[in-house]
Design a protein around this motif. Structure first.
Motif, PDB file in Angstrom:
ATOM      1  N   PHE A  17       5.426 -18.465 -12.370  1.00  0.00           N
ATOM      2  CA  PHE A  17       4.843 -17.602 -13.394  1.00  0.00           C
ATOM      3  C   PHE A  17       5.073 -16.156 -12.999  1.00  0.00           C
ATOM      4  O   PHE A  17       4.701 -15.719 -11.912  1.00  0.00           O
ATOM      5  N   GLN A  18       5.685 -15.392 -13.907  1.00  0.00           N
ATOM      6  CA  GLN A  18       5.948 -13.976 -13.666  1.00  0.00           C
ATOM      7  C   GLN A  18       5.056 -13.149 -14.556  1.00  0.00           C
ATOM      8  O   GLN A  18       4.921 -13.424 -15.744  1.00  0.00           O
ATOM      9  N   GLN A  19       4.422 -12.153 -13.971  1.00  0.00           N
ATOM     10  CA  GLN A  19       3.626 -11.194 -14.744  1.00  0.00           C
ATOM     11  C   GLN A  19       3.750  -9.840 -14.064  1.00  0.00           C
ATOM     12  O   GLN A  19       4.046  -9.758 -12.873  1.00  0.00           O
ATOM     13  N   PHE A  34      -5.785 -18.512 -11.145  1.00  0.00           N
ATOM     14  CA  PHE A  34      -4.531 -18.976 -10.556  1.00  0.00           C
ATOM     15  C   PHE A  34      -4.771 -19.717  -9.240  1.00  0.00           C
ATOM     16  O   PHE A  34      -4.073 -20.679  -8.940  1.00  0.00           O
ATOM     17  N   SER A  35      -5.756 -19.290  -8.473  1.00  0.00           N
ATOM     18  CA  SER A  35      -6.035 -19.975  -7.200  1.00  0.00           C
ATOM     19  C   SER A  35      -6.505 -21.408  -7.422  1.00  0.00           C
ATOM     20  O   SER A  35      -6.384 -22.251  -6.539  1.00  0.00           O
ATOM     21  N   GLN A  36      -7.027 -21.696  -8.607  1.00  0.00           N
ATOM     22  CA  GLN A  36      -7.475 -23.050  -8.940  1.00  0.00           C
ATOM     23  C   GLN A  36      -6.356 -23.871  -9.592  1.00  0.00           C
ATOM     24  O   GLN A  36      -6.595 -25.006 -10.018  1.00  0.00           O
ATOM     25  N   LYS A  37      -5.186 -23.305  -9.692  1.00  0.00           N
ATOM     26  CA  LYS A  37      -4.040 -23.979 -10.325  1.00  0.00           C
ATOM     27  C   LYS A  37      -2.891 -24.097  -9.315  1.00  0.00           C
ATOM     28  O   LYS A  37      -1.936 -23.322  -9.340  1.00  0.00           O
ATOM     29  N   PRO A  38      -2.962 -25.067  -8.397  1.00  0.00           N
ATOM     30  CA  PRO A  38      -1.909 -25.176  -7.379  1.00  0.00           C
ATOM     31  C   PRO A  38      -0.538 -25.506  -7.964  1.00  0.00           C
ATOM     32  O   PRO A  38       0.481 -25.307  -7.311  1.00  0.00           O
ATOM     33  N   GLU A  39      -0.507 -25.973  -9.212  1.00  0.00           N
ATOM     34  CA  GLU A  39       0.776 -26.300  -9.835  1.00  0.00           C
ATOM     35  C   GLU A  39       1.491 -25.065 -10.378  1.00  0.00           C
ATOM     36  O   GLU A  39       2.593 -25.156 -10.893  1.00  0.00           O
ATOM     37  N   ILE A  40       0.860 -23.881 -10.240  1.00  0.00           N
ATOM     38  CA  ILE A  40       1.470 -22.633 -10.703  1.00  0.00           C
ATOM     39  C   ILE A  40       1.654 -21.695  -9.513  1.00  0.00           C
ATOM     40  O   ILE A  40       0.709 -21.382  -8.791  1.00  0.00           O
ATOM     41  N   GLU A  41       2.875 -21.249  -9.323  1.00  0.00           N
ATOM     42  CA  GLU A  41       3.161 -20.251  -8.292  1.00  0.00           C
ATOM     43  C   GLU A  41       3.416 -18.915  -8.985  1.00  0.00           C
ATOM     44  O   GLU A  41       4.326 -18.796  -9.804  1.00  0.00           O
ATOM     45  N   VAL A  42       2.610 -17.911  -8.682  1.00  0.00           N
ATOM     46  CA  VAL A  42       2.780 -16.579  -9.266  1.00  0.00           C
ATOM     47  C   VAL A  42       3.814 -15.832  -8.437  1.00  0.00           C
ATOM     48  O   VAL A  42       3.669 -15.678  -7.221  1.00  0.00           O
ATOM     49  N   ILE A  43       4.867 -15.397  -9.097  1.00  0.00           N
ATOM     50  CA  ILE A  43       5.948 -14.678  -8.413  1.00  0.00           C
ATOM     51  C   ILE A  43       5.493 -13.257  -8.111  1.00  0.00           C
ATOM     52  O   ILE A  43       4.933 -12.575  -8.972  1.00  0.00           O
ATOM     53  N   LYS A  44       5.731 -12.810  -6.900  1.00  0.00           N
ATOM     54  CA  LYS A  44       5.436 -11.408  -6.561  1.00  0.00           C
ATOM     55  C   LYS A  44       6.431 -10.541  -7.334  1.00  0.00           C
ATOM     56  O   LYS A  44       7.628 -10.800  -7.355  1.00  0.00           O
ATOM     57  N   TRP A  45       5.903  -9.495  -7.978  1.00  0.00           N
ATOM     58  CA  TRP A  45       6.724  -8.703  -8.896  1.00  0.00           C
ATOM     59  C   TRP A  45       6.368  -7.241  -8.748  1.00  0.00           C
ATOM     60  O   TRP A  45       5.199  -6.907  -8.604  1.00  0.00           O
ATOM     61  N   PRO A  46       7.334  -6.347  -8.800  1.00  0.00           N
ATOM     62  CA  PRO A  46       7.016  -4.905  -8.726  1.00  0.00           C
ATOM     63  C   PRO A  46       6.125  -4.489  -9.900  1.00  0.00           C
ATOM     64  O   PRO A  46       6.184  -5.095 -10.970  1.00  0.00           O
ATOM     65  N   PRO A  47       5.310  -3.458  -9.712  1.00  0.00           N
ATOM     66  CA  PRO A  47       4.338  -3.085 -10.739  1.00  0.00           C
ATOM     67  C   PRO A  47       4.904  -2.507 -12.030  1.00  0.00           C
ATOM     68  O   PRO A  47       4.334  -2.700 -13.088  1.00  0.00           O
ATOM     69  N   VAL A  48       6.004  -1.806 -11.994  1.00  0.00           N
ATOM     70  CA  VAL A  48       6.508  -1.168 -13.214  1.00  0.00           C
ATOM     71  C   VAL A  48       7.957  -1.602 -13.423  1.00  0.00           C
ATOM     72  O   VAL A  48       8.874  -1.008 -12.889  1.00  0.00           O
ATOM     73  N   THR A  49       8.143  -2.670 -14.207  1.00  0.00           N
ATOM     74  CA  THR A  49       9.485  -3.189 -14.441  1.00  0.00           C
ATOM     75  C   THR A  49       9.652  -3.632 -15.897  1.00  0.00           C
ATOM     76  O   THR A  49       9.933  -4.789 -16.167  1.00  0.00           O
ATOM     77  N   PRO A  50       9.501  -2.726 -16.843  1.00  0.00           N
ATOM     78  CA  PRO A  50       9.590  -3.127 -18.247  1.00  0.00           C
ATOM     79  C   PRO A  50      10.947  -3.733 -18.605  1.00  0.00           C
ATOM     80  O   PRO A  50      11.029  -4.566 -19.503  1.00  0.00           O
ATOM     81  N   ASN A  51      12.005  -3.343 -17.911  1.00  0.00           N
ATOM     82  CA  ASN A  51      13.332  -3.894 -18.201  1.00  0.00           C
ATOM     83  C   ASN A  51      13.438  -5.374 -17.847  1.00  0.00           C
ATOM     84  O   ASN A  51      14.310  -6.072 -18.336  1.00  0.00           O
ATOM     85  N   LEU A  52      12.548  -5.837 -16.973  1.00  0.00           N
ATOM     86  CA  LEU A  52      12.591  -7.227 -16.526  1.00  0.00           C
ATOM     87  C   LEU A  52      11.461  -8.056 -17.119  1.00  0.00           C
ATOM     88  O   LEU A  52      11.290  -9.217 -16.766  1.00  0.00           O
ATOM     89  N   ASP A  53      10.709  -7.485 -17.994  1.00  0.00           N
ATOM     90  CA  ASP A  53       9.509  -8.134 -18.525  1.00  0.00           C
ATOM     91  C   ASP A  53       9.823  -8.818 -19.850  1.00  0.00           C
ATOM     92  O   ASP A  53       9.584  -8.268 -20.919  1.00  0.00           O
ATOM     93  N   ILE A  54      10.340 -10.061 -19.802  1.00  0.00           N
ATOM     94  CA  ILE A  54      10.767 -10.733 -21.023  1.00  0.00           C
ATOM     95  C   ILE A  54       9.606 -11.102 -21.940  1.00  0.00           C
ATOM     96  O   ILE A  54       9.815 -11.339 -23.130  1.00  0.00           O
TER      97      ILE A  54
END
Length: 124
Positions: A17-19, A34-54
């Motif tokens: 999961f990307q946010q 998210f900590s209660q959802k082990p089936e979801i891995e949150v991707i570490k993402w830079p804070p300001v990346t509108p070009n990559l925010d689909i």
């Protein structure tokens, strides 16, 4: 809704999961969820990346489709608005094999464009 929609396309394994790092996404309640959802891995993402925010593309299409269908029927309350959004979301989910895949497949091009632009704005 997100989890059930994602599981239709990816029934097994860990979901990535990307946010962005907007404060509403980094709030303690969100982190707890998210900590209660082990089936979801949150991707570490830079804070300001509108070009990559689909997801911004997804929101834009969702808003446009809702506005087009209900141009002459504005929602009278939050529940009606929610119903309209869910209806359009389900339609987007039906298009997922083509539309969502196209967005995901655009990521290498987006990343390359961001690198070439030295993290400045791109066409995305």
């Amino acid at each position: 809704m997100f989890l059930s929609s994602a599981r239709v396309r990816y029934p097994k394994g860990t979901l990535l999961f990307q946010q962005d790092n907007c404060s509403v996404h980094t709030a303690q309640t969100v982190q707890d969820w998210f900590s209660q959802k082990p089936e979801i891995e949150v991707i570490k993402w830079p804070p300001v990346t509108p070009n990559l925010d689909i997801i911004e593309n997804v929101w834009a299409v969702l808003k446009r489709r809702r506005r087009e269908k209900y141009a002459n029927q504005p929602p009278r309350n939050q529940d009606q608005l929610w119903d309209q959004v869910v209806e359009k979301w389900k339609e987007l989910a039906c298009d997922r094999q083509h539309w969502f895949a196209t967005l995901v497949d655009s990521m290498p091009r987006r990343i390359r464009a961001v690198v070439e632009a030295d993290s400045w704005w791109t066409k995305y």
